[in-house]
Design a protein around this motif. Structure first.
Motif, mmCIF file in Angstrom:
data_model
loop_
_atom_site.group_PDB
_atom_site.id
_atom_site.type_symbol
_atom_site.label_atom_id
_atom_site.label_comp_id
_atom_site.label_asym_id
_atom_site.label_seq_id
_atom_site.Cartn_x
_atom_site.Cartn_y
_atom_site.Cartn_z
ATOM 1 N N GLU A 86 -2.449 27.216 -31.386
ATOM 2 C CA GLU A 86 -3.802 27.771 -31.258
ATOM 3 C C GLU A 86 -4.491 27.414 -29.932
ATOM 4 O OE1 GLU A 86 -2.892 25.859 -34.088
ATOM 5 O OE2 GLU A 86 -2.245 27.715 -35.049
ATOM 6 N N THR A 87 -3.918 26.488 -29.167
ATOM 7 C CA THR A 87 -4.519 26.084 -27.894
ATOM 8 C C THR A 87 -4.632 27.299 -26.971
ATOM 9 O OG1 THR A 87 -3.590 23.856 -28.064
ATOM 10 C CG2 THR A 87 -4.253 24.590 -25.857
ATOM 11 N N ARG B 216 2.764 27.856 -9.214
ATOM 12 C CA ARG B 216 2.823 28.544 -10.510
ATOM 13 C C ARG B 216 3.320 27.627 -11.631
ATOM 14 N NH1 ARG B 216 -0.718 32.092 -9.280
ATOM 15 N NH2 ARG B 216 -0.091 33.635 -7.759
ATOM 16 N N PHE B 217 3.697 26.397 -11.270
ATOM 17 C CA PHE B 217 4.136 25.443 -12.297
ATOM 18 C C PHE B 217 2.988 24.579 -12.803
ATOM 19 C CE2 PHE B 217 8.200 26.341 -10.141
ATOM 20 C CZ PHE B 217 8.891 26.823 -11.242
ATOM 21 N N ASN B 218 1.789 24.791 -12.302
ATOM 22 C CA ASN B 218 0.612 24.129 -12.861
ATOM 23 C C ASN B 218 0.133 24.972 -14.034
ATOM 24 O OD1 ASN B 218 0.527 21.944 -11.128
ATOM 25 N ND2 ASN B 218 -0.750 22.997 -9.634
ATOM 26 N N MET B 219 -0.045 24.346 -15.167
ATOM 27 C CA MET B 219 -0.436 25.042 -16.389
ATOM 28 C C MET B 219 -1.902 24.759 -16.704
ATOM 29 S SD MET B 219 2.438 26.352 -17.449
ATOM 30 C CE MET B 219 3.853 26.298 -16.388
ATOM 31 N N ALA B 220 -2.638 25.813 -17.008
ATOM 32 C CA ALA B 220 -4.053 25.667 -17.363
ATOM 33 C C ALA B 220 -4.237 26.004 -18.839
ATOM 34 C CB ALA B 220 -4.912 26.577 -16.504
ATOM 35 N N TYR B 221 -5.071 25.214 -19.488
ATOM 36 C CA TYR B 221 -5.363 25.410 -20.898
ATOM 37 C C TYR B 221 -6.740 24.814 -21.176
ATOM 38 C CZ TYR B 221 -3.778 20.575 -21.027
ATOM 39 O OH TYR B 221 -3.634 19.238 -20.789
ATOM 40 N N LYS B 222 -7.233 25.035 -22.382
ATOM 41 C CA LYS B 222 -8.553 24.522 -22.739
ATOM 42 C C LYS B 222 -8.445 23.399 -23.757
ATOM 43 C CE LYS B 222 -11.643 28.427 -21.916
ATOM 44 N NZ LYS B 222 -12.511 29.424 -22.579
ATOM 45 N N VAL B 223 -9.286 22.390 -23.548
ATOM 46 C CA VAL B 223 -9.462 21.306 -24.513
ATOM 47 C C VAL B 223 -10.959 21.214 -24.768
ATOM 48 C CG1 VAL B 223 -9.238 18.837 -24.928
ATOM 49 C CG2 VAL B 223 -7.449 20.032 -23.661
ATOM 50 N N ASN B 224 -11.361 21.438 -25.999
ATOM 51 C CA ASN B 224 -12.784 21.420 -26.368
ATOM 52 C C ASN B 224 -13.616 22.299 -25.436
ATOM 53 O OD1 ASN B 224 -12.275 19.546 -28.462
ATOM 54 N ND2 ASN B 224 -12.346 17.868 -26.990
#
Length: 159
Positions: free
Chosen positions: A124-125, A93-101
């Protein structure tokens, strides 16, 4: 199949993207599991999917039959088998997911924190809230701007 917005969901995030072959194999395993998933002998109305090549999502509509501790345990066993077979981490649960482009990126909490600190991750990410509980939340609160997520509370001191 139509699922209630109140259907329960469980999200397992991989630490790396599945290959297309892996994704197909995993989807077959998941389909085999959900087609026979039971709770105290009652069939569960369930489905499984993989989104963005990173997220295994299990959904159960409890209007037909409710999940039990034993049925949840059986799903966790399957996820652990997938984790071992494909050499991925699905429980960190310490892995963080987010979007880049528009592309999903997964980093450790430490790397994510650094990116927030150096303003590579902004308010805004888009980040992923894998703690959503039901289908309605999955559709509205899973992919949200950093500023509207629990992430902004945890990493507020860096903003």
């Amino acid at each position: 199949m139509s699922f209630s917005p109140h259907s329960r969901v469980w999200i397992y995030q991989s630490d790396r993207k599945f290959t297309s072959n892996e994704e197909n194999e995993i989807l077959n395993k998941l389909a085999g599991f959900t087609n026979q998933w039971k709770a105290h002998g009652n069939e569960l109305l369930a489905k499984a999917e993989i989104r963005y090549g990173f997220f295994i999502i299990l959904t159960v509509d409890e209007s037909q039959a409710g999940v039990t501790g034993c049925s949840i345990d059986s799903s966790v066993r399957l996820i652990k088998e997938i984790e071992q077979e494909y050499h991925v981490d699905l429980f960190n649960r310490f892995n963080m997911a987010y979007k880049v482009n528009g592309e999903v990126v997964v980093n450790s909490k430490e790397d994510f924190e650094t990116l927030v600190n150096i303003k590579q991750i902004t308010p805004e990410t888009i980040v992923f809230n894998n703690m959503v509980q039901n289908l309605a939340e999955l559709e509205t609160k899973w992919e949200v701007p950093f500023q509207n997520s629990w992430h902004s509370t945890v990493f507020a001191h860096l903003l």
